[in-house]
Design a protein around this motif. Structure first.
Motif, PDB file in Angstrom:
ATOM      1  N   GLU A   1     -12.203   5.477   5.654  1.00  0.00           N
ATOM      2  CA  GLU A   1     -11.182   4.466   5.422  1.00  0.00           C
ATOM      3  C   GLU A   1     -11.150   3.521   6.611  1.00  0.00           C
ATOM      4  O   GLU A   1     -11.721   3.802   7.675  1.00  0.00           O
ATOM      5  CB  GLU A   1      -9.809   5.112   5.241  1.00  0.00           C
ATOM      6  CG  GLU A   1      -9.330   5.889   6.453  1.00  0.00           C
ATOM      7  CD  GLU A   1      -8.004   6.589   6.215  1.00  0.00           C
ATOM      8  OE1 GLU A   1      -7.132   5.985   5.554  1.00  0.00           O
ATOM      9  OE2 GLU A   1      -7.855   7.733   6.700  1.00  0.00           O
TER      10      GLU A   1
ATOM     11  N   VAL B   1     -11.455  -3.267   0.358  1.00  0.00           N
ATOM     12  CA  VAL B   1     -11.620  -2.272  -0.703  1.00  0.00           C
ATOM     13  C   VAL B   1     -12.959  -1.567  -0.509  1.00  0.00           C
ATOM     14  O   VAL B   1     -14.003  -2.215  -0.389  1.00  0.00           O
ATOM     15  CB  VAL B   1     -11.565  -2.921  -2.100  1.00  0.00           C
ATOM     16  CG1 VAL B   1     -11.801  -1.864  -3.182  1.00  0.00           C
ATOM     17  CG2 VAL B   1     -10.235  -3.622  -2.317  1.00  0.00           C
TER      18      VAL B   1
ATOM     19  N   GLU C   1      -7.706  -8.040   2.989  1.00  0.00           N
ATOM     20  CA  GLU C   1      -7.579  -6.927   2.069  1.00  0.00           C
ATOM     21  C   GLU C   1      -8.957  -6.312   1.893  1.00  0.00           C
ATOM     22  O   GLU C   1      -9.894  -6.985   1.476  1.00  0.00           O
ATOM     23  CB  GLU C   1      -7.014  -7.388   0.727  1.00  0.00           C
ATOM     24  CG  GLU C   1      -5.608  -7.943   0.816  1.00  0.00           C
ATOM     25  CD  GLU C   1      -5.067  -8.354  -0.540  1.00  0.00           C
ATOM     26  OE1 GLU C   1      -5.668  -7.941  -1.554  1.00  0.00           O
ATOM     27  OE2 GLU C   1      -4.059  -9.077  -0.568  1.00  0.00           O
TER      28      GLU C   1
ATOM     29  N   SER D   1      -7.174  -0.167   4.206  1.00  0.00           N
ATOM     30  CA  SER D   1      -8.020  -0.049   3.014  1.00  0.00           C
ATOM     31  C   SER D   1      -7.628   1.183   2.219  1.00  0.00           C
ATOM     32  O   SER D   1      -6.822   2.005   2.659  1.00  0.00           O
ATOM     33  CB  SER D   1      -9.490   0.056   3.429  1.00  0.00           C
ATOM     34  OG  SER D   1      -9.772   1.365   3.921  1.00  0.00           O
ATOM     35  N   ASN D   2      -8.225   1.320   1.052  1.00  0.00           N
ATOM     36  CA  ASN D   2      -8.116   2.574   0.324  1.00  0.00           C
ATOM     37  C   ASN D   2      -8.942   3.646   1.038  1.00  0.00           C
ATOM     38  O   ASN D   2      -9.748   3.340   1.920  1.00  0.00           O
ATOM     39  CB  ASN D   2      -8.605   2.411  -1.113  1.00  0.00           C
ATOM     40  CG  ASN D   2     -10.056   1.952  -1.169  1.00  0.00           C
ATOM     41  OD1 ASN D   2     -10.434   0.978  -0.507  1.00  0.00           O
ATOM     42  ND2 ASN D   2     -10.875   2.615  -1.956  1.00  0.00           N
ATOM     43  N   LYS D   3      -8.699   4.885   0.703  1.00  0.00           N
ATOM     44  CA  LYS D   3      -9.404   6.002   1.322  1.00  0.00           C
ATOM     45  C   LYS D   3     -10.304   6.674   0.298  1.00  0.00           C
ATOM     46  O   LYS D   3      -9.847   7.046  -0.784  1.00  0.00           O
ATOM     47  CB  LYS D   3      -8.401   7.013   1.884  1.00  0.00           C
ATOM     48  CG  LYS D   3      -9.028   8.193   2.610  1.00  0.00           C
ATOM     49  CD  LYS D   3      -7.932   9.096   3.173  1.00  0.00           C
ATOM     50  CE  LYS D   3      -8.502  10.253   3.973  1.00  0.00           C
ATOM     51  NZ  LYS D   3      -7.429  11.125   4.533  1.00  0.00           N
TER      52      LYS D   3
ATOM     53  N   THR E   1     -15.733   1.125  -2.082  1.00  0.00           N
ATOM     54  CA  THR E   1     -16.188   1.724  -3.343  1.00  0.00           C
ATOM     55  C   THR E   1     -17.487   2.475  -3.102  1.00  0.00           C
ATOM     56  O   THR E   1     -18.181   2.258  -2.103  1.00  0.00           O
ATOM     57  CB  THR E   1     -16.414   0.651  -4.436  1.00  0.00           C
ATOM     58  OG1 THR E   1     -17.388  -0.304  -3.972  1.00  0.00           O
ATOM     59  CG2 THR E   1     -15.115  -0.071  -4.776  1.00  0.00           C
TER      60      THR E   1
ATOM     61  N   THR F   1       0.409   5.286   0.733  1.00  0.00           N
ATOM     62  CA  THR F   1      -0.448   6.380   1.183  1.00  0.00           C
ATOM     63  C   THR F   1       0.420   7.478   1.766  1.00  0.00           C
ATOM     64  O   THR F   1       1.285   7.227   2.613  1.00  0.00           O
ATOM     65  CB  THR F   1      -1.446   5.913   2.259  1.00  0.00           C
ATOM     66  OG1 THR F   1      -0.736   5.298   3.334  1.00  0.00           O
ATOM     67  CG2 THR F   1      -2.452   4.929   1.686  1.00  0.00           C
TER      68      THR F   1
ATOM     69  N   THR G   1       0.847  -1.188   0.000  1.00  0.00           N
ATOM     70  CA  THR G   1       0.000   0.000   0.000  1.00  0.00           C
ATOM     71  C   THR G   1       0.886   1.243   0.000  1.00  0.00           C
ATOM     72  O   THR G   1       1.934   1.268   0.649  1.00  0.00           O
ATOM     73  CB  THR G   1      -0.931   0.035   1.231  1.00  0.00           C
ATOM     74  OG1 THR G   1      -0.140  -0.015   2.422  1.00  0.00           O
ATOM     75  CG2 THR G   1      -1.906  -1.119   1.212  1.00  0.00           C
TER      76      THR G   1
END
Length: 430
Positions: free
Chosen positions: A303, A238, A236, A320-322, A240, A157, A155
């Motif tokens: 996030e 994700v 993991e 996770s993604n933000k 959306t 960030t 990752t």
């Protein structure tokens, strides 16, 4: 005949032993009150100049205001110049010329810099580039990996790289594969790294720096490498959403996908800024629906930080993604309008030009959104997302006030799809 031969030989020897000489550049420092300094490097056609006879001159108003030759800095294995530039006033424009001693050539450099009293530009690591052609200013890390090792996860960030490698990977002698912006350098402790060659111990975090080709940008990345345990299986996650960056409705529905079932996903384990988590609904073992509500206008985000939730065996999740949004429920409006040309209130011109400024960035602005007097023609030019030039023509037969209005029914909206508040632009006398 013999005498002529010796004269010819003598001239040849002079030619062969003549060294290229610097141009006659000099500056009378006593004529100036102020100075500024540059630590710079010289580059011609992608070649950094390294001869101690290579010289740079600073030019102001066709006058030589500073001269410096290349010097070698052993600590960084680098060639720089320490250029002092002189002036009597601030903000004069400085241009540069380079003398390339290898080719005995003077080159004009297409680069200017304003004179700053007592200013100091550049340093040993990040020197001021004086180059023709100009060097690349990009300092982007395109990829980062390890030769012969496939990471379990990675990752990136906020200029921080977290990498998990397979169980029993040796962290003390890893070879790094990377790609950068054209011409950029990758540094550790100011030592240049070579992709696929340079080795590094990642037992502790390592700070890498990306230096642009022109050395104007230096971006640091902290690389943290960990080893997964033999039984670990981190989730993991994700996030959306069907919403775009700008929103004007709430709540927002966020979808969460996880690679392994989670044991403790709660509202409290989800990290939000300028928002609250309204609900968390489990759809199945690997999918959740989350509703969030922004607290106030402006940016808000969601996030799941690393190890904020666990899967079976109390193994923490990967970060996770933000998702970042901008909450905007304020309708745009016409902030100001001003006659731009002609500026006189009363005029006989057949053309009137107005500057129309909206309260924020707007979209879908078209000439059909405006109306004026009968038979007039309207043209529209966009200067920025919130500033437009409106031109009215074909009004030479009009006597009286010429008005410019935005139609009650128009297509103008802001980026969050808030419609324009109806506005009437003040009339102007014709």
């Amino acid at each position: 005949m013999i005498k002529s031969y010796f004269i010819f030989l003598f001239l040849c020897l002079i030619t062969l032993n003549t060294k290229a000489q610097n141009p006659n550049w000099s500056v009378n420092t006593a004529s100036y009150q102020y100075s500024m300094t540059f630590t710079s490097f010289l580059n011609i056609d992608g070649r950094t100049l390294t001869s101690l006879d290579d010289t740079v001159a600073a030019i102001v108003n066709d006058e030589i205001r500073g001269v410096s030759s290349v010097e070698y800095v052993a600590s960084l294995n680098k060639y720089v110049t320490y250029l002092s530039v002189f002036a009597n006033t601030d903000n004069e424009t400085i241009s540069f010329k380079i003398y390339d001693s290898t080719n005995d050539n003077v080159i004009d450099v297409v680069k200017n810099q304003d004179f700053i009293i007592d200013g100091n530009i550049g340093g040993i690591l990040q020197s001021f580039s004086i180059a023709k052609p100009a060097l690349n200013a990009g300092a982007i890390l395109n990829s980062f990996a390890f030769s012969g090792v496939t990471s379990t996860s990675q990752t990136i960030t906020n200029n921080k790289i977290d990498i998990v490698l397979p169980f029993e990977t040796n962290l003390t002698n890893l070879i790094v594969d990377f790609s950068l912006s054209d011409g950029a350098s990758f540094l550790v402790d100011n030592e240049k790294q070579t992709s696929g060659v340079s080795k590094q111990d990642f037992t502790n975090p390592v700070i890498y720096k990306v230096l642009s080709e022109d050395e104007s940008k230096l971006i640091a990345y902290e690389v943290n490498v960990t080893i997964e345990t033999e039984s670990s299986n981190p989730s993991e996650i994700v996030l959306t959403s069907d919403f775009g960056l700008f929103v004007n409705k709430a709540p927002l529905l966020i979808n969460l996908e996880t690679s392994t079932p989670l044991t403790n996903l709660l509202k409290e384990t989800i990290s939000v800024t300028n928002a609250i988590v309204l609900s968390v609904e489990k759809n199945n073992d690997l999918n959740y629906s989350i509703q969030i509500v922004p607290i106030q206008q402006g940016e808000f985000s969601i996030e799941l930080p690393k190890n904020s939730v666990q899967s079976t065996g109390d193994v923490g999740n990967l970060a996770s993604n933000k998702l970042v949004f901008n909450y905007d429920i304020v309708n745009p409006y016409v902030l100001s309008t001003k006659r731009n040309n002609p500026i006189d209130e009363i005029t006989d011109n057949d053309t009137l030009e107005f500057i129309v400024i909206f309260s924020e960035a707007v979209e879908n602005v078209s000439v059909t959104d405006f109306e004026s007097v009968s038979d007039s023609e309207i043209a529209l030019t966009k200067e920025t997302d919130s500033k437009y030039i409106v031109t009215i023509t074909n009004i030479d037969d009009i006597k009286g006030a010429v008005s410019l209005n935005i139609k009650e029914t128009n297509s103008i909206k802001d980026k969050a799809s808030n419609v324009l508040l109806n506005s009437v632009i003040n009339p102007h006398q014709n």
